[in-house]
Design an enzyme around this catalytic site. Structure first.
Site, PDB file in Angstrom:
ATOM      1  N   ARG A  66       0.835  -1.206   0.000  1.00  0.00           N
ATOM      2  CA  ARG A  66       0.000   0.000   0.000  1.00  0.00           C
ATOM      3  C   ARG A  66       0.872   1.259   0.000  1.00  0.00           C
ATOM      4  NH1 ARG A  66      -4.630   0.469   4.456  1.00  0.00           N
ATOM      5  NH2 ARG A  66      -2.863   0.832   5.841  1.00  0.00           N
ATOM      6  N   LYS A 119      -2.754   6.683   1.370  1.00  0.00           N
ATOM      7  CA  LYS A 119      -2.676   7.223   2.727  1.00  0.00           C
ATOM      8  C   LYS A 119      -1.774   8.451   2.770  1.00  0.00           C
ATOM      9  CE  LYS A 119      -3.308   4.716   6.744  1.00  0.00           C
ATOM     10  NZ  LYS A 119      -4.734   4.913   6.966  1.00  0.00           N
ATOM     11  N   GLU A 146     -16.329   6.783   3.612  1.00  0.00           N
ATOM     12  CA  GLU A 146     -15.720   6.183   4.798  1.00  0.00           C
ATOM     13  C   GLU A 146     -15.765   7.150   5.954  1.00  0.00           C
ATOM     14  OE1 GLU A 146     -11.739   5.885   2.617  1.00  0.00           O
ATOM     15  OE2 GLU A 146     -11.082   6.221   4.664  1.00  0.00           O
TER      16      GLU A 146
HETATM   17  C1  COI Z   1      -4.979   3.185  10.810  1.00  0.00           C
HETATM   18  O1  COI Z   1      -5.985   2.527  11.063  1.00  0.00           O
HETATM   19  O2  COI Z   1      -3.834   2.726  10.907  1.00  0.00           O
HETATM   20  C2  COI Z   1      -5.117   4.525  10.341  1.00  0.00           C
HETATM   21  O3  COI Z   1      -4.483   4.900   9.424  1.00  0.00           O
HETATM   22  C3  COI Z   1      -5.994   5.397  11.055  1.00  0.00           C
HETATM   23  C4  COI Z   1      -5.233   6.534  11.607  1.00  0.00           C
HETATM   24  C5  COI Z   1      -5.713   7.769  10.961  1.00  0.00           C
HETATM   25  C6  COI Z   1      -5.302   6.584  13.076  1.00  0.00           C
END
Ligand code: COI
Length: 408
Positions: free
Chosen positions: A152, A254, A290
């Protein structure tokens, strides 16, 4: 090599032995909630015979070695939330634009130096990821699908014009960092060690252009439940004006900016007593996307539905795992567009994510209309899937999926 660095691969290494006291059931899969004897107790770490040696040419080596302790970190393991806690080491690896990452190393955890014109600071050229390490009852440490995070990150790096570590480099860096911080991994059933890889444009830019240098960094922090509600249902509100992602944008990777973009709506929602925000698609304002930090699932009879990955939805690894686990248990799973109206007809709603694991949704409010699910508790399907997934992650069940990576 920078001060305080040690060579990757020569990290502190311990195994754990169980002691006799009991742990609480706060983070236990519900299936075990009444069977605390299955939950491991407090533990002590024991030095292994292959004790680490450190690079002799770094000034941090001596203090590093003397700081290594056989005990778990002295923190309140019974009350972990999802807050940042500094640990002992972080991992850093650099690379020039057009080059390859190499020479990763552990360093003492601390501040990093960035030039004010770094790409990440000026234009948000950065990604993060998240995964967890669990301490098993026999003392071994487990990672859950770390290659998926590596892939990812590579996908996101391609979108953000950044070079990225190979899958092997990523997984090795995660292992090294977790082992170096082993005393910060919560005892079984008390939580997990959240692992936060970052990839950023650390080189200087002024015009809008990819940075000339990149930094890959991993830090970790012990965590418990993400939402203060724990496993109790959360209350979501649907945001109709502010959007998390747009078609053709970066919602499917991300990148750090995706998360800054949710803060305004999330802050307003929390001020009104909601736990978090559920976003709609930005074109029709009709389809579910989401929640700020997690994916969403609806349950109707034997069918689970979740928004399809079309570029605006983050491809969660927990999402993907839950889909596979649910199918293996006979549920039908549909990845498709889901209208907001379907929320009013669902039996259960729950969120998935690395940080949240599975979080039941108790209510959703849309344009002032509130729909509630269940009797204030976790739904039957969410509970079943939560138990299956967490038992797998914690090494309490046979890993037939080959998802778990054991460290010791
Ligand atoms: C995760 O679940 O690892 C995330 O990326 C959420 C994060 C924004 C706390």
């Amino acid at each position: 090599m920078e001060s305080g660095a040690i060579f990757a691969g020569l990290q502190p290494n311990f195994s754990a032995v169980l002691c006799s006291s009991r742990c609480t059931s706060a983070l236990l899969p519900p299936i075990f909630a009444d069977k605390r004897q299955l939950c491991a107790p407090s533990l002590k770490l024991r030095k292994r015979s292959h004790f680490p040696t450190y690079s002799s040419n770094n000034v941090g080596a001596a203090s590093l070695a003397s700081n290594v302790t056989c005990e778990l970190a002295d923190i309140d393991w019974d009350n972990l939330g999802f807050g940042f806690m500094p640990t002992d080491y972080m991992y850093i690896m650099k690379c020039l634009q057009g080059g390859d990452f190499s020479k990763g190393e552990l360093q003492r955890f601390g501040n990093i130096e960035l030039i004010p014109s770094a790409g990440v600071l000026n234009y948000g050229q950065g990604l993060f990821d998240g995964l967890k390490a669990y301490r098993k009852q026999d003392g071994n440490i487990l990672l859950f699908r770390p290659e998926e995070n590596a892939l990812r990150l590579r996908m996101g790096a391609e979108r953000m014009c950044m070079p990225s570590p190979t899958v092997e480099q990523f997984v090795e860096a995660v292992k090294v960092t977790v082992q170096a911080n082993e005393r910060w991994i919560p005892p079984p059933c008390k939580g997990s060690l959240y692992i936060r890889p970052l990839l950023m444009g650390s080189g200087a830019v002024l015009s809008v252009t990819p940075a000339p240098e990149y930094t890959f960094l991993i830090y970790v922090s012990p965590v418990g439940n993400y939402f203060k509600e724990g496993l109790a249902p959360i209350n979501l509100v649907i945001e109709t004006e502010l959007h998390r992602a747009t078609p053709g944008g970066t919602g499917g990777v991300k990148t750090i900016g995706n998360y800054a973009a949710v803060l305004k709506a999330q802050t307003a929602a929390k001020a009104k007593g909601y736990s978090d925000v559920l976003y709609l698609d930005s074109v029709h304002k009709r389809y579910l996307e989401e929640v700020s930090s997690c994916n969403i699932f609806l349950v109707k009879d034997n069918v689970l539905s979740t928004p399809a990955i079309t570029g605006t939805i983050l491809p969660g690894i927990t999402r993907k795992s839950i889909i596979d686990v649910a199918r293996s248990q006979g549920f039908q799973v549909e990845e498709r567009q889901i209208t907001v109206d379907e929320l009013f007809d669902a039996d259960e709603v729950f969120c998935t994510g690395t940080a949240v694991v599975i979080s039941p949704v108790g209510s959703v409010t849309y344009l002032g209309k509130r729909v509630s699910y269940g009797n204030e508790g976790i739904g039957v399907v969410a509970q079943q899937l939560y138990s299956s997934l967490t038992r797998l992650q914690m090494g309490l069940t046979k890993d037939t999926m080959d998802w778990v990576v054991e460290l010791n």
